[in-house]
Design an enzyme around this catalytic site. Structure first.
Site, PDB file in Angstrom:
ATOM      1  N   SER A 129     -18.813  20.926 128.156  1.00 46.79           N
ATOM      2  CA  SER A 129     -18.996  21.646 126.900  1.00 46.79           C
ATOM      3  C   SER A 129     -18.867  20.715 125.716  1.00 46.79           C
ATOM      4  CB  SER A 129     -17.961  22.772 126.771  1.00 46.79           C
ATOM      5  OG  SER A 129     -18.150  23.461 125.546  1.00 46.79           O
ATOM      6  N   GLY A 130     -19.655  20.995 124.704  1.00 52.46           N
ATOM      7  CA  GLY A 130     -19.617  20.206 123.483  1.00 52.46           C
ATOM      8  C   GLY A 130     -20.993  19.936 122.926  1.00 52.46           C
ATOM      9  N   LYS A 183     -15.968  27.299 132.964  1.00 50.87           N
ATOM     10  CA  LYS A 183     -16.984  27.004 131.942  1.00 50.87           C
ATOM     11  C   LYS A 183     -17.749  28.272 131.553  1.00 50.87           C
ATOM     12  CE  LYS A 183     -19.835  24.538 129.352  1.00 50.87           C
ATOM     13  NZ  LYS A 183     -21.015  25.359 129.152  1.00 50.87           N
ATOM     14  N   HIS A 186     -15.532  30.202 129.303  1.00 50.19           N
ATOM     15  CA  HIS A 186     -15.551  29.497 128.010  1.00 50.19           C
ATOM     16  C   HIS A 186     -16.756  29.959 127.191  1.00 50.19           C
ATOM     17  CE1 HIS A 186     -17.395  26.363 125.507  1.00 50.19           C
ATOM     18  NE2 HIS A 186     -16.175  25.929 125.233  1.00 50.19           N
ATOM     19  N   ASN A 187     -17.917  30.003 127.822  1.00 48.63           N
ATOM     20  CA  ASN A 187     -19.122  30.404 127.099  1.00 48.63           C
ATOM     21  C   ASN A 187     -19.057  31.874 126.686  1.00 48.63           C
ATOM     22  OD1 ASN A 187     -19.872  27.806 127.765  1.00 48.63           O
ATOM     23  ND2 ASN A 187     -21.923  28.375 128.417  1.00 48.63           N
ATOM     24  N   GLU A 190     -16.984  31.984 123.750  1.00 47.70           N
ATOM     25  CA  GLU A 190     -17.811  31.436 122.659  1.00 47.70           C
ATOM     26  C   GLU A 190     -18.713  32.521 122.078  1.00 47.70           C
ATOM     27  OE1 GLU A 190     -21.686  28.640 122.769  1.00 47.70           O
ATOM     28  OE2 GLU A 190     -19.896  27.745 123.678  1.00 47.70           O
ATOM     29  N   ARG A 446     -13.125  64.198 138.161  1.00 44.79           N
ATOM     30  CA  ARG A 446     -13.628  63.630 139.415  1.00 44.79           C
ATOM     31  C   ARG A 446     -13.200  64.477 140.611  1.00 44.79           C
ATOM     32  NH1 ARG A 446     -11.866  59.134 141.187  1.00 44.79           N
ATOM     33  NH2 ARG A 446     -13.808  58.315 142.069  1.00 44.79           N
ATOM     34  N   HIS A 452     -12.536  63.965 144.678  1.00 47.92           N
ATOM     35  CA  HIS A 452     -12.133  62.563 144.794  1.00 47.92           C
ATOM     36  C   HIS A 452     -10.616  62.384 144.831  1.00 47.92           C
ATOM     37  CE1 HIS A 452     -16.196  61.092 144.501  1.00 47.92           C
ATOM     38  NE2 HIS A 452     -16.395  61.762 143.375  1.00 47.92           N
TER      39      HIS A 452
END
Length: 468
Positions: A129-130, A183, A186-187, A190, A446, A452
């Site tokens: 990254s960068g 990563k 991270h994105n 971002e 439900r 359920h």
């Protein structure tokens, strides 16, 4: 020359800059590109008197490298990575190392890690990254996969990575696809940061009518405090940049309001669903990009359901309040991302050190920020915390901002200014701190329509009621 020699395949902007970065620290770098002309052009620019050597083919590159061979792939994710690996394999020996430095999906990295291990080839999936500047001057590196491969490459990676006051921005993340997973998150964070900043800008620009010149000063001031970060810094620069095509005013005012994406934010949202971890701020940021895309539809909707002609958010104190809301929303966004990493790490037995993840994001990467010092400290003090927002380091920071944060979100909604990420962060926090959520009604519904079953507060067991 230093002891390590590496090969690098893929001389696009990121690959070329990373190769130059590695070579600048005294390592020999042998380069190859699918289009030989690109490799020759690279060598003509940077090869003379350097540690670079060029190879015409993948086979030639493998033959040139000393053993154990180290080959970094900087090619597009997906099929191209597999194609290069398949081409390389006949020329590799046990103990050789392949590093995928692209934005690969972590599922694919996990599969490649297992497949290559069966052939005796070490594999690292490494988030980088960068951007192009980081690749050249020092990125944040997130390698995961073979620990032996990382240990062998550590001198190269620590020299290549960005430096921070806490050391090189690289660490061994964990086995398998953990590096690419981190990563990916991270994105996703971002995406959240960028959307939150865009909403702050919109609230102050459209809502309060603050001129761009003044806004540039606001973002510059924010960048001297707790909001200090690369993204705040570049936003201040953007708000000062005049149009470069001959128009009066700011370049920003002439840019089409459709945000593109490459997919890692969408992958993060999918991972949140896969691991049942709520990441509403990140998801709202991804959705906001989707909503920006059909501009013709938005123009049609604007005619049918016009927004307010005049927006009159009182700007008295609003700049400070928007800053407080931005910071609190940011804490919640990071809390969501780190919770996702923690859950995936536990389920896949990666043993990811969250404090180290925050530390290596301190410099080199797009979300680098002063704030990450506090995140690192929070996880060092409470490594098993279930949620970053509830740590001693941050719970008071959030509590002191709730009123201003709520006021900002309400002001945006009353004025018709969309604040999806800020409101998602606030809803996340309000859900987190609510003692009794209305999920009891959902459980009853439900059970009513699907039998359920439900559980009770006053006794153990599972129950089904006759509701009618």
């Amino acid at each position: 020359m230093a002891e390590r020699t590496v090969g690098l395949i893929g001389l696009g902007t990121m690959g070329a800059n990373l190769a130059r970065n590695i070579e600048s620290h005294g390592f020999e770098v042998y380069v190859q590109n699918r289009t030989s002309e690109v490799m020759r052009d690279f060598m003509s620019k940077y090869g003379e008197g350097s540690g670079f050597k060029g190879a015409e083919t993948v086979d030639e590159l493998a033959a040139m490298l000393p053993t154990p061979r180290v080959i970094i792939l900087m090619v597009p994710a997906g099929g191209p990575v597999d194609a290069v690996i398949d081409e390389l394999l006949p020329s590799l020996s046990a103990g050789d190392i392949i590093v995928d430095g692209g934005n690969s999906n972590y599922h694919e990295t996990e599969e490649r890690f297992r497949c290559l291990a069966s052939k005796g080839v070490e594999y690292l999936g490494m988030g980088v990254s960068g951007g192009e500047e980081g690749a050249l001057k020092g990125p944040s590196l997130m390698p995961g996969g073979s620990k032996d491969a990382y240990d062998y490459l550590e001198p190269v990676l620590t020299a290549t990575a960005a430096d921070a006051d806490t050391g090189p921005c690289v660490t061994y993340v964990g086995p398998g696809g953990s590096g690419h997973f981190v990563k990916m998150v991270h994105n996703g964070i971002e995406y959240g940061d960028m959307q939150l900043i865009a909403e702050a800008y919109d609230l102050l620009r459209r809502g309060c009518g603050i001129r761009s010149e003044r806004l540039a000063e606001v973002f510059t001031a924010w960048n001297r405090g707790e909001l200090e970060s690369y993204l705040i810094e570049i936003t201040a620069d953007i708000l000062r940049t005049k149009d470069d095509q001959g128009q009066d005013g700011l370049l920003l005012d002439y840019i089409l309001d459709e945000a593109e994406q490459k997919g890692t934010g969408r992958w993060t949202t999918t991972a949140g669903m896969d691991y049942s971890v709520p990441i509403p701020t990140i998801t709202a940021a991804v959705d906001a990009r989707f909503l920006s895309a059909p501009r013709s539809l938005r123009l049609q909707a604007h005619k049918l359901l016009p927004d307010r002609d005049e927006i009159d958010i009182d700007d008295v104190g609003m700049i400070d309040k928007v800053g407080e809301a931005l910071y609190a929303s940011k804490i919640c966004s990071y809390a969501q991302g780190f919770a996702l990493i923690a859950t995936a790490s536990e389920e896949l037995h990666w043993d990811v050190d969250l404090a180290e993840v925050a530390r290596i994001w301190k410099n080199g990467c797009i979300i680098r920020a002063r704030f990450l010092d506090d995140v690192t400290a929070a996880y060092k003090a409470e490594p098993r915390t279930p949620n970053l927002a509830l740590t001693d380091r941050f719970v008071g920071e959030i509590a002191s901002r709730i009123d201003d944060w709520t006021e900002v979100v309400i002001a945006g909604m009353r004025s018709g200014i969309p604040v999806p990420a800020m409101s998602a962060s606030l809803a996340y926090l309000n859900s987190l701190r609510t003692e009794r959520l209305p999920a009891n009604l959902i459980q009853a519904q439900r059970d009513y329509f699907g039998a359920h079953t439900y559980q009770r507060l006053d006794r153990d067991g599972t129950y089904h009621a006759k509701w009618y």
